[in-house]
Design a protein around this motif. Structure first.
Motif, mmCIF file in Angstrom:
data_model
loop_
_atom_site.group_PDB
_atom_site.id
_atom_site.type_symbol
_atom_site.label_atom_id
_atom_site.label_comp_id
_atom_site.label_asym_id
_atom_site.label_seq_id
_atom_site.Cartn_x
_atom_site.Cartn_y
_atom_site.Cartn_z
ATOM 1 N N LEU A 185 27.621 -71.328 74.126
ATOM 2 C CA LEU A 185 27.933 -72.273 73.144
ATOM 3 C C LEU A 185 29.184 -71.859 72.368
ATOM 4 C CD1 LEU A 185 24.421 -73.193 71.626
ATOM 5 C CD2 LEU A 185 25.871 -74.735 72.521
ATOM 6 N N VAL A 186 29.249 -70.505 71.960
ATOM 7 C CA VAL A 186 30.255 -69.864 71.376
ATOM 8 C C VAL A 186 31.624 -69.981 71.980
ATOM 9 C CG1 VAL A 186 31.123 -67.619 70.322
ATOM 10 C CG2 VAL A 186 28.891 -68.170 69.945
ATOM 11 N N ARG A 187 31.181 -69.447 73.561
ATOM 12 C CA ARG A 187 32.555 -69.597 74.340
ATOM 13 C C ARG A 187 33.158 -70.854 74.749
ATOM 14 N NH1 ARG A 187 31.831 -66.861 79.401
ATOM 15 N NH2 ARG A 187 29.462 -67.022 79.352
ATOM 16 N N ALA A 188 32.258 -71.961 74.567
ATOM 17 C CA ALA A 188 32.649 -73.223 74.891
ATOM 18 C C ALA A 188 33.416 -73.948 73.719
ATOM 19 C CB ALA A 188 31.469 -74.140 75.280
ATOM 20 N N THR A 189 33.239 -73.509 72.692
ATOM 21 C CA THR A 189 33.384 -74.236 71.424
ATOM 22 C C THR A 189 34.681 -73.608 70.568
ATOM 23 O OG1 THR A 189 31.953 -73.399 70.109
ATOM 24 C CG2 THR A 189 31.459 -75.516 71.241
ATOM 25 N N CYS A 190 34.537 -72.091 70.707
ATOM 26 C CA CYS A 190 35.333 -71.043 69.697
ATOM 27 C C CYS A 190 36.539 -70.530 70.386
ATOM 28 C CB CYS A 190 34.580 -70.151 68.877
ATOM 29 S SG CYS A 190 33.252 -71.010 67.969
ATOM 30 N N THR A 191 37.605 -70.999 70.039
ATOM 31 C CA THR A 191 38.774 -70.256 70.530
ATOM 32 C C THR A 191 39.134 -68.822 69.593
ATOM 33 O OG1 THR A 191 40.385 -72.297 70.786
ATOM 34 C CG2 THR A 191 41.354 -70.338 70.519
ATOM 35 N N PRO A 192 38.909 -67.776 70.561
ATOM 36 C CA PRO A 192 39.092 -66.479 69.948
ATOM 37 C C PRO A 192 40.178 -66.433 68.926
ATOM 38 C CG PRO A 192 38.560 -66.181 72.325
ATOM 39 C CD PRO A 192 38.787 -67.682 72.010
ATOM 40 N N GLY A 193 39.995 -65.311 67.882
ATOM 41 C CA GLY A 193 40.850 -65.304 67.009
ATOM 42 C C GLY A 193 41.287 -66.668 65.923
ATOM 43 N N LYS A 194 40.648 -67.934 66.273
ATOM 44 C CA LYS A 194 40.989 -68.929 65.440
ATOM 45 C C LYS A 194 39.783 -69.809 65.046
ATOM 46 C CE LYS A 194 43.128 -73.273 66.473
ATOM 47 N NZ LYS A 194 43.600 -74.462 67.257
ATOM 48 N N ASP A 195 38.821 -69.554 65.367
ATOM 49 C CA ASP A 195 37.600 -70.763 65.158
ATOM 50 C C ASP A 195 36.497 -69.716 64.419
ATOM 51 O OD1 ASP A 195 38.581 -72.917 65.682
ATOM 52 O OD2 ASP A 195 38.175 -72.800 67.884
ATOM 53 N N SER A 196 35.584 -70.167 64.075
ATOM 54 C CA SER A 196 34.615 -69.520 63.135
ATOM 55 C C SER A 196 33.190 -70.257 63.429
ATOM 56 C CB SER A 196 34.745 -69.462 61.842
ATOM 57 O OG SER A 196 34.854 -70.713 61.100
ATOM 58 N N ILE A 197 32.128 -69.243 63.216
ATOM 59 C CA ILE A 197 30.721 -69.983 63.229
ATOM 60 C C ILE A 197 30.347 -69.732 61.766
ATOM 61 C CG2 ILE A 197 30.689 -69.371 65.619
ATOM 62 C CD1 ILE A 197 28.338 -67.245 64.772
ATOM 63 N N LEU A 198 29.211 -70.273 61.319
ATOM 64 C CA LEU A 198 28.496 -69.963 60.084
ATOM 65 C C LEU A 198 26.874 -69.712 60.275
ATOM 66 C CD1 LEU A 198 29.099 -72.294 56.785
ATOM 67 C CD2 LEU A 198 26.884 -71.372 57.390
ATOM 68 N N ILE A 199 26.542 -68.630 59.789
ATOM 69 C CA ILE A 199 25.077 -68.086 59.861
ATOM 70 C C ILE A 199 24.710 -67.877 58.468
ATOM 71 C CG2 ILE A 199 25.679 -66.987 62.052
ATOM 72 C CD1 ILE A 199 25.694 -64.292 60.614
ATOM 73 N N LEU A 200 23.261 -67.702 58.254
ATOM 74 C CA LEU A 200 22.595 -67.713 57.193
ATOM 75 C C LEU A 200 21.843 -66.412 57.098
ATOM 76 C CD1 LEU A 200 21.476 -71.444 57.469
ATOM 77 C CD2 LEU A 200 23.280 -70.754 55.929
ATOM 78 N N PRO A 201 22.404 -65.384 56.761
ATOM 79 C CA PRO A 201 21.657 -64.191 56.633
ATOM 80 C C PRO A 201 20.601 -64.120 55.461
ATOM 81 C CG PRO A 201 23.764 -63.807 55.868
ATOM 82 C CD PRO A 201 23.700 -65.023 56.391
ATOM 83 N N PRO A 202 19.435 -63.458 55.638
ATOM 84 C CA PRO A 202 18.983 -62.816 56.762
ATOM 85 C C PRO A 202 18.744 -63.682 57.984
ATOM 86 C CG PRO A 202 17.177 -62.652 55.124
ATOM 87 C CD PRO A 202 18.551 -63.315 54.494
ATOM 88 N N THR A 203 19.170 -63.356 58.957
ATOM 89 C CA THR A 203 18.828 -64.084 60.256
ATOM 90 C C THR A 203 18.953 -63.349 61.594
ATOM 91 O OG1 THR A 203 19.222 -66.572 61.125
ATOM 92 C CG2 THR A 203 21.072 -65.142 60.607
ATOM 93 N N TYR A 204 18.453 -63.812 62.681
ATOM 94 C CA TYR A 204 18.749 -63.111 64.010
ATOM 95 C C TYR A 204 20.127 -62.786 64.219
ATOM 96 C CZ TYR A 204 18.215 -62.712 69.078
ATOM 97 O OH TYR A 204 17.928 -62.437 70.575
ATOM 98 N N GLY A 205 20.129 -61.413 64.627
ATOM 99 C CA GLY A 205 21.301 -60.714 64.815
ATOM 100 C C GLY A 205 22.284 -61.111 65.920
#
Length: 360
Positions: A92-112
């Protein structure tokens, strides 16, 4: 309005996938001279009546998907099976996120692994901590979303805290966010709630992850489930390795699906032991707090977690030290074991308490 093509990396749409031998011929019978396999069998298993593994497996695992679909209330074409849940997370990360450009959002504490997969792919990570009650801070999340944010990971029941994230909050995110909302339900079988898979047709930006590792007791097989729109599943199939799930894993998963009752029985026993362990831990003088759990583990706050963790390890009782994790200060994560295992844990904790009392 969500459109998958708007968040995919542009070249993914025109990428030509690898075409395996089993893509070009899907029949089960014939003289197979197309995949450069060994025609004589498998080393150590060459007898006429032995099951061999010299032929490549079904690259799309259709037999499992057809059996799994009615259990989950989805269509087979809405299922992707991966090497654990970690494979679809990475894809999912590789299909959608361009390296060095895009981002994901996570909610710590969460699965690493959400953070690890993003880091490996050089994708920025936006972190919005859960509130002290371990619920999602909706205003903060909505404010933190950037135009470059493609994925938002919600673990529910959450690991390591154990609680469900409020359903209405997730629905608000699905309506407000123009990327993919990935709800990781690895522990959903232990929770008294309906899976988000029931909403797949309503929300094209919803992705649900589950696993055979927990309730099904098949952690060693490394088999994860990803449920999403048929359009997104096609993309994941396009970029995955050709034969990502081995034949033995497929066979054992199919056998497990013949025994749903066994899985349900184990879940019932885990839940009974979770209640019993909660009560026993609550009575211990060492315990400050036990957080509510909708999973097969308890997050327990101790006065001296490091000393207790070390003492348990010394006596070969292995738990997870989460005391240095955001919002989990002072906590150990304890998986619910069998009745005998839980009793042994309590015996060792009692020994530790007596040692501390004697020392002081």
């Amino acid at each position: 309005m969500f459109r998958l093509q708007d968040i995919l990396r542009p070249h993914i749409l025109t990428l030509t996938p690898y075409s395996s031998a089993r893509d070009e011929y899907t029949g089960k019978e014939g003289v197979f001279l197309d995949a450069n396999e060994n025609p004589y069998g498998s080393a150590g298993k060459s007898g006429p009546n032995e099951h061999t593994y010299n032929r490549y497996p079904d690259p799309y695992q259709w037999a499992i998907k057809e059996r799994l679909a009615p259990l989950k209330g989805v269509r087979p074409s809405q299922i992707f099976l991966g090497n654990g849940s970690d494979e679809p997370i990475d894809l999912l990360v590789r299909a959608t996120c361009t390296p060095g450009k895009d981002s994901i959002l996570i909610l710590p504490p969460t699965y690493g692994m959400y953070e690890v997969s993003a880091s490996v792919n050089d994708v920025a990570i936006i972190k919005v901590p859960l509130k002290p009650d371990y619920q999602l801070d909706l205003p903060a999340v909505l404010e933190a979303i950037q135009p470059s944010t493609k994925l938002l990971f919600v673990c529910s029941p959450n690991n390591p805290t154990g609680n469900l994230i409020e359903r209405e909050t997730i629905l608000t995110l699905l309506n407000a966010f123009r990327g993919l909302v990935i709800v990781d339900e690895a522990y959903i079988d232990f929770a008294e709630t309906e899976s988000m898979t029931a909403l797949l047709d309503q929300y094209p930006n919803l992705v649900v992850l589950q696993t055979f590792s927990k309730a099904w007791g098949l952690a060693a097989l490394r088999l994860g489930m990803c449920f999403a729109s048929e359009e997104l599943i096609q993309i994941l199939n396009k970029i995955k390795p050709p034969y990502n799930i081995s034949a033995p894993t497929q066979e054992l998963a199919l056998e497990a699906l013949n025994h749903v009752g066994d899985k349900d029985k184990m879940v019932t026993e885990v839940l009974e032991q979770r209640t019993d362990l909660h009560q026993k831990l609550l009575a211990s003088s060492l315990v400050r707090r036990i957080h509510h759990s909708d999973a097969n583990f308890l997050l327990v706050q101790f006065d001296d977690p490091k000393a207790i963790f070390d003492y348990l390890i010394e006596h070969q009782v292995i738990v997870r030290d989460r005391s240095r994790v955001t919002r989990c200060e002072g906590c150990l994560r304890i998986t619910v074991g069998t009745e005998a295992e839980n009793e042994h844990l309590m015996d060792i904790l009692k020994q530790y308490a007596e040692t501390v009392t004697t020392t002081f």
